[in-house]
Design a protein around this motif. Structure first.
Motif, short mmCIF file in Angstrom:
data_model
loop_
_atom_site.label_atom_id
_atom_site.label_comp_id
_atom_site.label_asym_id
_atom_site.label_seq_id
_atom_site.Cartn_x
_atom_site.Cartn_y
_atom_site.Cartn_z
N SER A 49 49.74 9.56 93.91
CA SER A 49 48.59 8.80 93.09
C SER A 49 47.23 9.39 93.11
O SER A 49 46.68 9.90 92.09
CB SER A 49 48.72 7.42 93.43
OG SER A 49 47.97 6.70 92.53
N ARG A 53 46.74 11.27 89.41
CA ARG A 53 45.98 10.42 88.73
C ARG A 53 44.30 11.08 88.64
O ARG A 53 43.70 10.72 87.41
CB ARG A 53 45.89 9.09 89.26
CG ARG A 53 47.09 8.25 89.22
CD ARG A 53 47.90 8.24 87.88
NE ARG A 53 48.99 7.18 88.06
CZ ARG A 53 49.97 7.28 86.98
NH1 ARG A 53 49.82 7.87 86.10
NH2 ARG A 53 50.92 6.38 87.07
N LYS A 85 57.64 9.72 91.10
CA LYS A 85 56.95 8.87 90.14
C LYS A 85 57.35 7.66 90.51
O LYS A 85 56.50 6.65 90.34
CB LYS A 85 57.52 9.08 88.55
CG LYS A 85 57.06 10.25 88.11
CD LYS A 85 57.45 10.75 86.44
CE LYS A 85 57.09 11.91 86.07
NZ LYS A 85 57.61 11.87 84.63
N LYS A 86 58.52 7.12 90.98
CA LYS A 86 58.76 5.66 91.21
C LYS A 86 58.10 5.54 92.71
O LYS A 86 57.64 4.44 92.85
CB LYS A 86 60.51 5.72 91.54
CG LYS A 86 61.03 5.84 90.14
CD LYS A 86 62.64 5.54 90.43
CE LYS A 86 63.62 5.88 89.36
NZ LYS A 86 65.08 5.62 89.46
N ARG A 88 54.94 6.63 93.50
CA ARG A 88 53.88 6.38 92.91
C ARG A 88 53.74 4.86 92.53
O ARG A 88 52.72 4.24 92.80
CB ARG A 88 53.44 7.47 91.74
CG ARG A 88 52.16 7.37 91.47
CD ARG A 88 51.46 8.57 90.41
NE ARG A 88 52.55 8.49 89.34
CZ ARG A 88 52.53 9.41 88.32
NH1 ARG A 88 51.56 10.41 88.37
NH2 ARG A 88 53.29 9.51 87.24
N GLN A 89 54.64 4.64 91.65
CA GLN A 89 54.57 3.32 90.92
C GLN A 89 54.63 2.29 92.15
O GLN A 89 53.96 1.23 92.01
CB GLN A 89 55.96 3.04 90.10
CG GLN A 89 55.86 1.75 89.58
CD GLN A 89 57.27 1.39 88.62
OE1 GLN A 89 58.44 1.95 89.27
NE2 GLN A 89 57.27 0.48 87.80
N GLU A 92 51.38 2.09 93.59
CA GLU A 92 50.49 1.42 92.94
C GLU A 92 50.55 0.06 92.51
O GLU A 92 49.56 -0.66 91.97
CB GLU A 92 50.51 2.33 91.43
CG GLU A 92 49.75 3.61 91.53
CD GLU A 92 49.67 4.71 90.51
OE1 GLU A 92 49.28 5.72 90.52
OE2 GLU A 92 50.30 4.13 89.33
N SER A 93 51.65 -0.24 92.62
CA SER A 93 52.01 -1.74 92.18
C SER A 93 51.86 -2.79 93.51
O SER A 93 51.80 -3.89 93.36
CB SER A 93 53.73 -1.98 91.95
OG SER A 93 53.81 -1.21 90.71
N SER A 153 62.44 -0.84 93.04
CA SER A 153 62.16 -0.08 92.05
C SER A 153 62.28 -0.70 90.84
O SER A 153 61.63 -0.88 89.60
CB SER A 153 62.47 1.41 92.19
OG SER A 153 62.13 2.22 90.92
N SER A 157 59.94 -2.50 87.67
CA SER A 157 60.18 -1.88 86.28
C SER A 157 60.32 -3.01 85.20
O SER A 157 60.12 -3.16 84.07
CB SER A 157 61.20 -1.10 86.08
OG SER A 157 62.60 -1.88 86.12
N LYS A 160 56.47 -8.25 86.18
CA LYS A 160 54.88 -7.73 85.94
C LYS A 160 54.12 -8.50 86.81
O LYS A 160 52.96 -8.08 86.95
CB LYS A 160 54.73 -7.78 84.41
CG LYS A 160 55.43 -6.98 83.69
CD LYS A 160 55.55 -5.55 84.02
CE LYS A 160 56.50 -4.83 83.22
NZ LYS A 160 56.70 -3.30 83.93
#
Length: 250
Positions: A49, A53, A85-86, A88-89, A92-93, A153, A157, A160
């Motif tokens: 990230s 980013r 990417k997952k 990173r998510q 970031e989450s 993960s 997805s 939220k």
């Protein structure tokens, strides 16, 4: 003195008792492994990230890095561009997990921390001090560290809000849900219908069936890929020479 012969059922019972202990042990061991795996992915996610980013890396960076990883770590799986990417998510989450205000939950170490806090260093990934899990009444600390990465993960997805995430994380941990099962719960919008959560996670012991179900839940694709490599790095030539010598002596 001749020993009396026991019936086959006695031996079968003994084997079942030992099997249950093995499965319970595997479950506990996997929980510990899962904590470290999440910390590694959190650290990698942060590193990715911080670099992707801020446009330090190009658009194809993750694919190039993934391919390079496969070359320098033969047999490595689970670190494709999509997997990065997952991760990173995941970071970031859950950036709240690196907040200095959080209190690390105990993980058996003398400093009572799972992962502590350090300043970001773009040249290294600190898997030991990068993530801190808050020990508060609302955050499901134990459950969070228990749930495998694939489950996390999938939850991220779809869920939220924090309340939704907490709900599905608890469901996974309490019921040892498979990935497909938690995905189905989210499709059914179980959070908003507030289906009850079985209160059995606090049990100190589980039967063989429950233990096996728990073990199988933890063996998701990332858990297997995380530890299953043909060879980590390169062996030193001296180590290879010593093995050859030992084989010749045998």
């Amino acid at each position: 003195m001749e020993q009396s012969q026991l019936s086959p059922s006695t031996y079968n019972h003994a084997a079942e008792v030992i099997k249950t202990a093995i499965l319970q042990g595997q479950y506990e061991a996997l929980k510990g492994e899962n904590r470290i795996q999440l910390a590694v992915y959190f650290g990698i996610g942060k590193y990715v990230s911080q670099n992707s980013r801020k446009e330090k890396w190009g658009s194809s960076a993750l694919a190039v890095i993934s391919e390079r990883l496969r070359k320098i770590l033969p047999g490595l799986r689970g670190f494709s561009a999509e997997s990065l990417k997952k991760m990173r998510q995941f970071y970031e989450s859950w950036t709240m997990l690196e907040s200095e205000a959080t209190v690390a939950v105990q993980n058996g170490y003398e400093n009572n921390s799972v992962i502590a806090i350090t300043e970001f260093d773009e040249n290294e990934i600190d898997i030991y001090h990068g993530m801190s899990v808050p020990n508060t009444t609302d955050f499901p600390a134990t459950e969070f560290l228990t749930v495998p990465f694939t489950h996390h993960s999938r939850i991220l997805s779809k869920a939220k809000t924090l309340s939704e995430r907490y709900y599905y994380i608890r469901r996974c941990a309490h019921e040892h849900l498979s990935v497909d099962a938690v995905v189905q719960l989210m499709k059914e919008d179980a959070f908003h219908t507030q289906q009850s959560i079985p209160n059995n996670f606090s049990k100190t012991m589980m039967n063989a069936k429950g233990a096996r179900k728990a073990v199988m839940m933890f063996k998701d694709e990332y858990a297997l890929d995380f530890i299953n490599v043909e060879e980590i790095g390169e062996r030193d030539s001296e180590d290879i020479d010593e093995r050859v010598v030992e084989q010749q002596r045998a």
